[in-house]
Structures are given as C-alpha cells and as structure tokens.
Design a protein around this motif. Structure first.
Motif, PDB file in Angstrom:
ATOM      1  N   SER A 186       0.837  -1.206   0.000  1.00 13.94           N
ATOM      2  CA  SER A 186       0.000   0.000   0.000  1.00 13.94           C
ATOM      3  C   SER A 186       0.873   1.257   0.000  1.00 13.94           C
ATOM      4  N   ARG A 187       1.958   1.234   0.785  1.00 12.00           N
ATOM      5  CA  ARG A 187       2.880   2.379   0.796  1.00 12.00           C
ATOM      6  C   ARG A 187       3.539   2.556  -0.575  1.00 12.00           C
ATOM      7  N   LEU A 188       3.968   1.447  -1.166  1.00 12.23           N
ATOM      8  CA  LEU A 188       4.608   1.507  -2.491  1.00 12.23           C
ATOM      9  C   LEU A 188       3.633   2.042  -3.524  1.00 12.23           C
ATOM     10  N   ASN A 189       2.403   1.609  -3.442  1.00 12.02           N
ATOM     11  CA  ASN A 189       1.370   2.036  -4.374  1.00 12.02           C
ATOM     12  C   ASN A 189       1.169   3.543  -4.291  1.00 12.02           C
ATOM     13  N   SER A 190       1.163   4.095  -3.087  1.00 10.03           N
ATOM     14  CA  SER A 190       0.948   5.538  -2.942  1.00 10.03           C
ATOM     15  C   SER A 190       2.205   6.335  -3.350  1.00 10.03           C
ATOM     16  N   VAL A 191       3.396   5.766  -3.171  1.00 10.61           N
ATOM     17  CA  VAL A 191       4.632   6.464  -3.528  1.00 10.61           C
ATOM     18  C   VAL A 191       4.841   6.467  -5.038  1.00 10.61           C
ATOM     19  N   VAL A 192       4.552   5.358  -5.694  1.00  8.81           N
ATOM     20  CA  VAL A 192       4.837   5.204  -7.109  1.00  8.81           C
ATOM     21  C   VAL A 192       3.837   5.966  -7.966  1.00  8.81           C
TER      22      VAL A 192
END
Length: 193
Positions: A186-192
């Motif tokens: 979820s963090r990666l999804n929001s960062v990318v």
C-alpha cells in the motif's frame, strides 16, 4: 475453429509457422479444461499430470511456508504457460499449488504427449525449446530482482512489465509475489503513483 484456438495457434506461430494439419495435430494432443475461481489445477504432494497453457483467466503458482505464509512464484494469464515443472518433468509429487484467481480456461498437455510431439515434430520441439529458454531467463531475472532490488524497484518493474496484472490480481497476491507485506505494498502504491 474457436477464437481461443486461433490465439493458441498465433502463440505457437510467433516462433514456428504451422500448416493447418500441423496445428490440428498439435491441438489433438491437448485437453481443454475449465476451472472455477479458487479451484486447484495442482495441489502440493499430488501427482502432476499436466503443463497448462492459459487460454483466458488468471492463476497463481505458489508455496506455503511453515507459518502458512504464501510465496507466489508465478502468475499465469492469457497466453502464458504454467505448471509445477519440477514435478512435471521428474514425475514426482507436486511441490507447488496452482489455483485460479478467476474463472480460467486452459489447454492441458501431458508429459507423454509433449515428448511425443517434440519427437515427431521439429517445429513443436523448436517452439518448446524457445519457450523453456525464455522461462529460464525470466526465472533468473526474477531471482536476481529478489536478491538485488528494493521492494520499490520490484514493484515498479512489475508495474511496467505487466500492468494488466494489477487489474486482475488482488493486492495481497501482488504483495506475496513481491515478497512484501500488504501494508508495504500500500505504501509503495501511494509512492509510485
């Protein structure tokens, strides 16, 4: 001829051109099967009868560790091959599970029929050799990515290579494939984005 068989023929002809008779002969060695969402194609410790070509749908190949945490090795979508190759080629019980993420239709090829086709038809042998080589390269790239890339790099790589996977596959399976927790995904999804 059904459209799905036309697509299978096109898949083979990306490598080996076929006459109508050659394709019909190849197709006669496959069995077409339908599986429902969550149904198993392969279960760990069971015999592995087939290698599968996905006509439509989506499947995952995975193992469970001692804590029953899922580790996904591979997804299989339309025009992809999938199976437990160690069990298939060595004719030993399955080491993996393969089950359906959604309703799926596949062509199934026994090892006996695969060997028969490869012996009788140079074109099919050439096709399978090229596909195996591509599979080895992809597996090596996946292992190197797991060893040398950050979770963010692996996520970005998957997003670029297989964007349609993100529409078909639930997030927990993407996380299991990348080797991260659902929260990290979820963090990666929001960062990318």
């Amino acid at each position: 001829m059904e459209t799905i068989f036309t697509e299978f023929r096109q898949h083979i002809e990306e490598i080996s051109k076929l006459t109508d008779d050659e394709f019909e002969y190849i197709l006669s060695h496959f069995v077409k099967k339908k599986f429902r969402k969550h149904q198993f194609l392969i279960q760990q410790d069971e015999p592995v009868k087939y290698e599968y070509f996905v006509l439509n749908g989506c499947v995952k190949a995975y193992t469970l560790d001692h804590d029953t945490k899922m580790h996904i090795l591979q997804f299989g979508m339309q025009d992809w091959w999938i199976g437990d190759y160690q069990a298939y080629f060595k004719q030993i019980p399955a080491t993996l599970y393969v089950d359906c993420i959604e309703d799926t239709e596949v062509l199934c090829l026994t090892l006996e029929n695969r060997e028969k086709l490869c012996t009788e038809m140079h074109k099919f042998e050439h096709f399978t050799r090229k596909k195996l080589n591509s599979g080895y390269v992809a597996l090596q790239q996946r292992i190197l990515s797991l060893l040398n890339s950050t979770p963010k790099e692996r996520y970005e790589q998957l997003l670029v290579q297989y964007p349609s996977l993100f529409q078909k596959v639930p997030k927990q399976y993407i996380a299991a494939y990348l080797g991260v927790s659902r929260e990290t995904l979820s963090r990666l999804n929001s960062v990318v984005k």
